[in-house]
Scaffold this active site. Structure first.
Site, PDB file in Angstrom:
ATOM      1  N   LYS A 195      -4.010  -1.928  15.092  1.00  0.00           N
ATOM      2  CA  LYS A 195      -4.508  -0.571  15.353  1.00  0.00           C
ATOM      3  C   LYS A 195      -5.645  -0.233  14.393  1.00  0.00           C
ATOM      4  O   LYS A 195      -5.454  -0.170  13.180  1.00  0.00           O
ATOM      5  CB  LYS A 195      -3.406   0.484  15.195  1.00  0.00           C
ATOM      6  CG  LYS A 195      -3.921   1.861  15.629  1.00  0.00           C
ATOM      7  CD  LYS A 195      -3.084   3.028  15.120  1.00  0.00           C
ATOM      8  CE  LYS A 195      -3.507   3.554  13.773  1.00  0.00           C
ATOM      9  NZ  LYS A 195      -4.841   4.174  13.711  1.00  0.00           N
ATOM     10  N   GLY A 248      -4.378   1.517   3.553  1.00  0.00           N
ATOM     11  CA  GLY A 248      -4.749   2.924   3.648  1.00  0.00           C
ATOM     12  C   GLY A 248      -4.234   3.676   2.438  1.00  0.00           C
ATOM     13  O   GLY A 248      -4.099   3.116   1.343  1.00  0.00           O
ATOM     14  N   SER A 249      -3.916   4.946   2.653  1.00  0.00           N
ATOM     15  CA  SER A 249      -3.545   5.793   1.519  1.00  0.00           C
ATOM     16  C   SER A 249      -2.110   5.503   1.063  1.00  0.00           C
ATOM     17  O   SER A 249      -1.281   5.038   1.848  1.00  0.00           O
ATOM     18  CB  SER A 249      -3.667   7.261   1.915  1.00  0.00           C
ATOM     19  OG  SER A 249      -2.796   7.537   2.997  1.00  0.00           O
ATOM     20  N   THR A 250      -1.827   5.803  -0.184  1.00  0.00           N
ATOM     21  CA  THR A 250      -0.487   5.588  -0.735  1.00  0.00           C
ATOM     22  C   THR A 250       0.536   6.473  -0.018  1.00  0.00           C
ATOM     23  O   THR A 250       1.651   6.030   0.266  1.00  0.00           O
ATOM     24  CB  THR A 250      -0.514   5.822  -2.260  1.00  0.00           C
ATOM     25  OG1 THR A 250      -1.317   4.780  -2.840  1.00  0.00           O
ATOM     26  CG2 THR A 250       0.878   5.762  -2.874  1.00  0.00           C
ATOM     27  N   GLY A 253       1.283   4.906   3.241  1.00  0.00           N
ATOM     28  CA  GLY A 253       2.014   3.660   2.934  1.00  0.00           C
ATOM     29  C   GLY A 253       3.500   3.917   2.745  1.00  0.00           C
ATOM     30  O   GLY A 253       4.347   3.148   3.219  1.00  0.00           O
ATOM     31  N   GLU A 270      -1.461  -2.355   1.294  1.00  0.00           N
ATOM     32  CA  GLU A 270      -2.617  -2.385   0.388  1.00  0.00           C
ATOM     33  C   GLU A 270      -3.097  -0.945   0.310  1.00  0.00           C
ATOM     34  O   GLU A 270      -3.632  -0.421   1.278  1.00  0.00           O
ATOM     35  CB  GLU A 270      -3.666  -3.342   0.944  1.00  0.00           C
ATOM     36  CG  GLU A 270      -4.616  -3.835  -0.113  1.00  0.00           C
ATOM     37  CD  GLU A 270      -5.858  -3.003  -0.149  1.00  0.00           C
ATOM     38  OE1 GLU A 270      -5.890  -2.055  -0.981  1.00  0.00           O
ATOM     39  OE2 GLU A 270      -6.779  -3.259   0.621  1.00  0.00           O
ATOM     40  N   CYS A 304     -11.092   1.059  -2.112  1.00  0.00           N
ATOM     41  CA  CYS A 304      -9.795   1.239  -2.774  1.00  0.00           C
ATOM     42  C   CYS A 304      -9.848   0.746  -4.225  1.00  0.00           C
ATOM     43  O   CYS A 304      -9.134   1.268  -5.067  1.00  0.00           O
ATOM     44  CB  CYS A 304      -8.703   0.545  -1.981  1.00  0.00           C
ATOM     45  SG  CYS A 304      -9.117  -1.130  -1.521  1.00  0.00           S
ATOM     46  N   GLU A 403      -6.892   9.748  -6.525  1.00  0.00           N
ATOM     47  CA  GLU A 403      -7.944   8.966  -5.883  1.00  0.00           C
ATOM     48  C   GLU A 403      -8.851   9.903  -5.085  1.00  0.00           C
ATOM     49  O   GLU A 403      -8.389  10.611  -4.198  1.00  0.00           O
ATOM     50  CB  GLU A 403      -7.316   7.925  -4.945  1.00  0.00           C
ATOM     51  CG  GLU A 403      -8.343   7.067  -4.250  1.00  0.00           C
ATOM     52  CD  GLU A 403      -7.725   5.962  -3.398  1.00  0.00           C
ATOM     53  OE1 GLU A 403      -6.829   6.247  -2.606  1.00  0.00           O
ATOM     54  OE2 GLU A 403      -8.156   4.800  -3.552  1.00  0.00           O
TER      55      GLU A 403
HETATM   56  P1  NAP Z   1      -4.711   7.023   6.030  1.00  0.00           P
HETATM   57  O1  NAP Z   1      -4.204   8.256   6.709  1.00  0.00           O
HETATM   58  O2  NAP Z   1      -3.816   6.312   5.106  1.00  0.00           O
HETATM   59  O3  NAP Z   1      -5.185   6.048   7.209  1.00  0.00           O
HETATM   60  C1  NAP Z   1      -5.089   4.645   7.231  1.00  0.00           C
HETATM   61  C2  NAP Z   1      -4.544   4.165   8.580  1.00  0.00           C
HETATM   62  O4  NAP Z   1      -3.190   4.606   8.747  1.00  0.00           O
HETATM   63  C3  NAP Z   1      -5.296   4.705   9.786  1.00  0.00           C
HETATM   64  O5  NAP Z   1      -5.328   3.714  10.789  1.00  0.00           O
HETATM   65  C4  NAP Z   1      -4.438   5.883  10.176  1.00  0.00           C
HETATM   66  O6  NAP Z   1      -4.627   6.352  11.466  1.00  0.00           O
HETATM   67  C5  NAP Z   1      -3.059   5.312   9.966  1.00  0.00           C
HETATM   68  N1  NAP Z   1      -1.996   6.312   9.847  1.00  0.00           N
HETATM   69  C6  NAP Z   1      -2.086   7.615   9.436  1.00  0.00           C
HETATM   70  N2  NAP Z   1      -0.879   8.210   9.471  1.00  0.00           N
HETATM   71  C7  NAP Z   1       0.000   7.285   9.915  1.00  0.00           C
HETATM   72  C8  NAP Z   1       1.406   7.279  10.170  1.00  0.00           C
HETATM   73  N3  NAP Z   1       2.161   8.367   9.983  1.00  0.00           N
HETATM   74  N4  NAP Z   1       1.977   6.141  10.621  1.00  0.00           N
HETATM   75  C9  NAP Z   1       1.248   5.036  10.814  1.00  0.00           C
HETATM   76  N5  NAP Z   1      -0.079   4.967  10.607  1.00  0.00           N
HETATM   77  C10 NAP Z   1      -0.698   6.069  10.154  1.00  0.00           C
HETATM   78  O7  NAP Z   1      -6.039   7.348   5.293  1.00  0.00           O
HETATM   79  P2  NAP Z   1      -7.052   8.553   5.637  1.00  0.00           P
HETATM   80  O8  NAP Z   1      -6.325   9.823   5.958  1.00  0.00           O
HETATM   81  O9  NAP Z   1      -8.006   8.069   6.643  1.00  0.00           O
HETATM   82  O10 NAP Z   1      -7.757   8.735   4.242  1.00  0.00           O
HETATM   83  C11 NAP Z   1      -7.123   9.545   3.275  1.00  0.00           C
HETATM   84  C12 NAP Z   1      -7.211   8.920   1.918  1.00  0.00           C
HETATM   85  O11 NAP Z   1      -6.580   7.642   1.937  1.00  0.00           O
HETATM   86  C13 NAP Z   1      -8.608   8.620   1.426  1.00  0.00           C
HETATM   87  O12 NAP Z   1      -9.245   9.720   0.928  1.00  0.00           O
HETATM   88  C14 NAP Z   1      -8.314   7.569   0.401  1.00  0.00           C
HETATM   89  O13 NAP Z   1      -7.885   8.164  -0.786  1.00  0.00           O
HETATM   90  C15 NAP Z   1      -7.183   6.784   1.004  1.00  0.00           C
HETATM   91  N6  NAP Z   1      -7.635   5.562   1.678  1.00  0.00           N
HETATM   92  C16 NAP Z   1      -7.442   4.381   1.057  1.00  0.00           C
HETATM   93  C17 NAP Z   1      -7.861   3.214   1.660  1.00  0.00           C
HETATM   94  C18 NAP Z   1      -7.681   1.880   1.020  1.00  0.00           C
HETATM   95  O14 NAP Z   1      -8.366   0.943   1.377  1.00  0.00           O
HETATM   96  N7  NAP Z   1      -6.740   1.717   0.127  1.00  0.00           N
HETATM   97  C19 NAP Z   1      -8.512   3.251   2.895  1.00  0.00           C
HETATM   98  C20 NAP Z   1      -8.678   4.486   3.519  1.00  0.00           C
HETATM   99  C21 NAP Z   1      -8.228   5.624   2.882  1.00  0.00           C
HETATM  100  P3  NAP Z   1      -5.760   7.488  11.701  1.00  0.00           P
HETATM  101  O15 NAP Z   1      -6.926   6.710  12.118  1.00  0.00           O
HETATM  102  O16 NAP Z   1      -5.279   8.414  12.743  1.00  0.00           O
HETATM  103  O17 NAP Z   1      -5.953   8.225  10.415  1.00  0.00           O
END
Ligand code: NAP
Ligand code: MG
Length: 501
Positions: A195, A248-250, A253, A270, A304, A403
């Site tokens: 996804k 993605g985000s902690t 995660g 990660e 990240c 972060e």
């Molecule tokens: P995120 O919500 O953690 O999104 C990462 C992935 O997880 C996306 O594909 C997202 O779908 C999906 N997701 C979201 N909620 C989920 C759930 N309940 N169950 C399963 N999958 C789910 O990150 P974000 O909201 O885009 O960004 C927020 C913050 O996360 C950033 O500001 C940053 O601090 C952090 N982040 C970290 C990384 C990294 O590489 N470690 C990467 C991105 C963001 P959607 O497309 O619908 O959101």
């Protein structure tokens, strides 16, 4: 699907994808969502919609998981030789390389990053990851083990694919994250449902077309875009998914780990970081200053492992901060598709609000702004933020603890030369993803490498990635490692076989 606003800097291949593309790949077929729903895709440089793509939800996830399950369980994928799996990955790398410029343009349009960076980093590293894992496909092996029991036994281990794998990726390196996930899963003989992030679906869906062209067997690799709370949650809870891999985000995660408890699927994560860049007084300033700047500003700071906390020895603090601020003030911010752009917009309006909110919070908490601190005047609806440097920060401030995921650096001075105390400050975070140490003293460098609690330590460099280098986090930065031989453990089960002779 209608193309609503195109950019004349896109080549004809990217334009053609925008007119035709946006379908998900399920069971060897490109298709729309069962619901017929679509996701709007924004150009972050303008805030305009460029196209819409199929929006996967629970029903589509169920179809994809069923295809991946059948293909894994009926033995059809298992009967494909290791060598042939490697060839499929190699073929995908070749096709990516042939279409590299198109992928770089789509990535830039969708994520906002400079097209030059997308071509040199995202696309190049993705190609390399597929080639690297093509090599591993024929080298996955167990070992023979001597037993100390009385009697005569032959014991050995087998490394077997974990099964159906769900993979959820973020928007900061959309194609590269897809490659990091998909390549080892295919090399080890798993079947996959990937996804992509809702903000950046384009390159994953274009990759789906190449998967068809490379003639992967139907059901082996299913690719879709969908929202986290619907498609992502459906995948992470699914009882027929054996393993979930997430970047993605902690916070999310932790939700994934909880959702996985239903069938105790295996989980690798990660997650976020707040990585320290530590500059010692003997460092080569000509390298350390631009190094510290690019550690935070690369990819608009949406990395990240960004070096987002800068620690500098008091003797050189002013010199380093002046140098980094000068660089911040001269970075050319603009649309990613402009080849002279050095920093693009942030990925989305939401991320823009988040990052500008943090800058405000830093100001209110008493940080001083040495560079940036706002939004460029000629933003024209794009999600731009100035590269920002903050000093007079301390460990209790929100901007130091959390972060930000944007081009915002917080700097702190260290006053002593005791490596344990310096490491203690650098380790004072819930995260443990990466770090960099800048010094000309090799002994100090390696002593610090041992003291830092993080999955990566870079010495006199930052953001150096290679398919052969394991990457992942200590503490709340995650579980497991991506890339290298290490990632094979994420996607295999170890079976012990013992025969009485
Ligand atoms: P995120 O919500 O953690 O999104 C990462 C992935 O997880 C996306 O594909 C997202 O779908 C999906 N997701 C979201 N909620 C989920 C759930 N309940 N169950 C399963 N999958 C789910 O990150 P974000 O909201 O885009 O960004 C927020 C913050 O996360 C950033 O500001 C940053 O601090 C952090 N982040 C970290 C990384 C990294 O590489 N470690 C990467 C991105 C963001 P959607 O497309 O619908 O959101
Ligand atoms: Mg976008």
């Amino acid at each position: 699907m209608d193309v609503i606003a195109q950019d004349s800097r896109l080549g004809s291949a990217a334009q053609a994808f925008l007119s035709r593309g946006g379908k998900m790949l399920i069971d060897g077929r490109l298709c729309d969502a069962e619901s017929g729903k679509t996701i709007p895709v924004y150009n972050p440089a303008t805030g305009q919609i460029v196209m819409s793509v199929a929006e996967a939800d629970r029903a589509d996830v169920n179809r994809a998981v069923a295809a991946a399950r059948r293909t894994f369980d009926d033995g059809s994928w298992a009967s494909v030789t290791h060598s042939k799996r490697g060839q499929l990955l190699w073929k995908l790398a070749e096709l990516l390389e042939q279409n590299a410029d198109e992928f770089a343009e789509l990535e830039s349009l969708d994520n906002g990053k400079p097209v030059t960076v997308a071509r040199a980093a995202d696309v190049a590293l993705a190609i390399d990851m597929f080639r690297y894992m093509a090599g591993w496909a024929t080298k996955i092996r167990g070992s023979t083990l001597p037993l100390s029991l009385p009697g005569d036994y032959l014991s050995y281990t087998l490394r077997e694919p974990v099964g159906v794998v769900g993979q959820i990726i973020p928007w900061n390196f959309p194609l590269l994250m897809a490659a990091w996930k998909v390549a080892p899963a295919i090399a080890t003989g798993c079947t996959v449902v990937l996804k992509a992030a809702e903000q950046t679906p384009l390159t994953a869906l274009r990759l789906a077309e190449l998967v068809m062209e490379a003639e992967f067997p139907p059901g082996v690799l299913n690719i879709m875009a969908g929202y986290g709370p619907t498609a992502g949650a459906a995948l992470s809870e699914h009882p027929d998914v054996d393993k979930i891999a997430f970047t993605g985000s902690t916070d999310v995660g932790k939700q994934i780990a909880r959702a996985a408890t239903g069938n105790l699927k295996k989980v690798s994560l990660e997650l976020g970081g707040k990585s320290p860049t530590i500059v010692f007084p003997d460092a080569d300033m000509a390298k350390a200053v631009p190094g510290a700047a690019s550690a935070i500003f690369f990819n608009q700071g949406q990395v990240c492992c960004a070096g987002s906390r800068l620690f500098v020895h008091r003797n050189i603090f002013d010199q380093v901060l002046e140098g980094v601020s000068d660089i911040a003030n001269t970075i050319k911010v603009g649309a990613g598709l402009d080849p002279s752009t050095q920093m693009g917009p942030l990925v989305s309006e939401r991320q823009h609000q988040r990052v500008t909110g943090y800058i405000e919070a830093g100001r209110k908490e008493g940080a001083s702004i040495l560079a940036g601190g706002g939004v460029p005047s000629n933003s024209n609806g794009g999600y731009f933020v100035q590269p920002t440097v903050m000093a007079d920060t301390n460990r209790d401030m929100k901007v130091v603890r959390e972060e930000i995921f944007g081009p915002v650096l917080v700097a702190q001075r260290f006053d002593d030369d005791d490596l344990d105390r310096i490491a203690k400050e650098a380790n004072d975070t819930i995260f443990g993803l990466a770090s960099s140490v800048w010094t000309n003293n090799g002994s100090v460098a390696h002593k610090m490498a041992r003291r830092i609690r993080a999955g990566t330590v870079w010495l006199n460099c930052h953001n150096v990635f290679d398919a052969n280098l394991p990457f992942g986090g200590y503490k709340q930065s995650g579980w497991g490692r991506e890339m290298g031989e290490e990632v094979l453990h994420n996607y295999t089960e170890c079976k012990a076989v013992t025969q009485a002779l």
